[in-house]
Design a protein around this motif. Structure first.
Motif, short mmCIF file in Angstrom:
data_model
loop_
_atom_site.label_atom_id
_atom_site.label_comp_id
_atom_site.label_asym_id
_atom_site.label_seq_id
_atom_site.Cartn_x
_atom_site.Cartn_y
_atom_site.Cartn_z
N VAL A 24 28.81 34.97 36.49
CA VAL A 24 30.23 35.23 36.23
C VAL A 24 30.61 34.53 34.94
O VAL A 24 30.20 33.39 34.69
N GLN A 25 31.38 35.23 34.12
CA GLN A 25 31.87 34.64 32.88
C GLN A 25 33.38 34.80 32.84
O GLN A 25 33.91 35.90 33.05
N LEU A 26 34.08 33.71 32.61
CA LEU A 26 35.52 33.75 32.44
C LEU A 26 35.79 34.16 31.01
O LEU A 26 35.31 33.53 30.07
N LEU A 27 36.54 35.25 30.82
CA LEU A 27 36.86 35.73 29.48
C LEU A 27 38.15 35.07 29.03
O LEU A 27 39.16 35.13 29.73
N LYS A 28 38.12 34.46 27.89
CA LYS A 28 39.31 33.86 27.32
C LYS A 28 39.80 34.79 26.22
O LYS A 28 39.25 34.82 25.13
N LEU A 29 40.79 35.60 26.56
CA LEU A 29 41.26 36.67 25.70
C LEU A 29 42.56 36.29 25.02
O LEU A 29 43.45 35.74 25.65
N ALA A 30 42.68 36.63 23.76
CA ALA A 30 43.95 36.47 23.04
C ALA A 30 44.75 37.74 23.26
O ALA A 30 45.07 38.48 22.33
N LEU A 31 45.05 38.01 24.52
CA LEU A 31 45.66 39.26 24.95
C LEU A 31 46.76 38.95 25.95
O LEU A 31 46.57 38.12 26.84
N LYS A 32 47.89 39.62 25.79
CA LYS A 32 49.00 39.44 26.72
C LYS A 32 49.51 40.81 27.12
O LYS A 32 49.81 41.61 26.23
N PRO A 33 49.63 41.13 28.37
CA PRO A 33 49.04 40.39 29.48
C PRO A 33 47.56 40.73 29.59
O PRO A 33 47.11 41.71 29.03
N GLY A 34 46.83 39.96 30.31
CA GLY A 34 45.42 40.25 30.46
C GLY A 34 44.59 39.04 30.82
O GLY A 34 43.38 39.11 30.81
N LYS A 35 45.25 37.94 31.08
CA LYS A 35 44.51 36.76 31.50
C LYS A 35 44.90 36.47 32.92
O LYS A 35 46.05 36.70 33.28
N PRO A 36 44.09 35.96 33.71
CA PRO A 36 42.68 35.71 33.50
C PRO A 36 41.85 36.97 33.80
O PRO A 36 42.32 37.89 34.47
N CYS A 37 40.64 36.99 33.30
CA CYS A 37 39.75 38.12 33.49
C CYS A 37 38.33 37.58 33.57
O CYS A 37 37.97 36.65 32.84
N ILE A 38 37.54 38.13 34.48
CA ILE A 38 36.14 37.72 34.58
C ILE A 38 35.25 38.95 34.54
O ILE A 38 35.67 40.06 34.84
N MET A 39 34.03 38.75 34.12
CA MET A 39 33.03 39.80 34.19
C MET A 39 31.72 39.18 34.59
O MET A 39 31.52 37.97 34.44
N GLY A 40 30.84 39.98 35.14
CA GLY A 40 29.56 39.43 35.54
C GLY A 40 28.66 40.47 36.15
O GLY A 40 28.90 41.67 36.08
N ARG A 41 27.61 39.95 36.76
CA ARG A 41 26.61 40.78 37.43
C ARG A 41 26.28 40.17 38.78
O ARG A 41 26.20 38.96 38.92
N LEU A 42 26.03 41.05 39.71
CA LEU A 42 25.53 40.66 41.02
C LEU A 42 24.38 41.61 41.29
O LEU A 42 24.60 42.79 41.57
#
Length: 162
Positions: A24-42
């Motif tokens: 899992v990776q926490l994405l730190k986005l300079a985006l409003k709205p859009g935080k928090p966001c995570i992406m990953g693999r299982l």
């Protein structure tokens, strides 16, 4: 609390994926709205954990989810069909993050089409999404929006699901 994408000790999805061998990776986005966001693999499955607020979830899916799905299907996502518009009114925007706000088309007379930003900001409200024809993008370098300000507009009807 959605129990999902924030990356804090109380976010259950983040810990559950890691405890079962996923990444899992926490994405730190300079985006409003859009935080928090995570992406990953299982295992072989890729996932995108969207923010829990309605507008934030829609914006994050449109900006990242569609491209992710296209990539997983072996396709390339086409450039989003933003159109140039002018703001009909004012909107407070702080420089530093790109912001997407629900908006509706209000006039298509001479010059650029005009849009009205609906709602008073905030990503937890459904009504602005229901009233909107699409999303206006306010660039990170842009200050407050004034009547007549140039913006970019992404009409919902131009999207594959719109």
């Amino acid at each position: 609390h959605s129990g999902s994408a924030g990356g804090s000790d109380t976010d259950l999805l983040f810990r559950a994926v890691e405890s079962t061998g996923g990444t899992v990776q926490l994405l730190k986005l300079a985006l409003k709205p859009g935080k928090p966001c995570i992406m990953g693999r299982l295992g072989e499955a890729a996932f995108l954990g969207l923010p829990g607020n309605p507008v934030a979830g829609v914006v994050t899916f449109l900006m990242f989810g569609e491209a992710m799905i296209a990539g997983l299907l072996g396709a390339t996502e086409e450039q989003k069909p933003f159109i140039p518009v002018q703001s009909e009114g004012r909107y407070r925007h702080v420089e530093g993050r790109t912001e997407f706000v629900p908006a509706r088309l209000v006039a298509d007379g001479e010059g650029l089409p005009k849009v009205e930003i609906v709602g008073k900001g905030g990503s937890a409200r459904y009504l602005p999404l229901l009233l909107a024809d699409g999303l206006c993008m306010i660039g990170a370098a842009q200050g407050h929006v004034e009547a007549g300000s140039a913006l970019l507009f992404l009409p919902f009807r131009s999207l594959s699901w719109g």
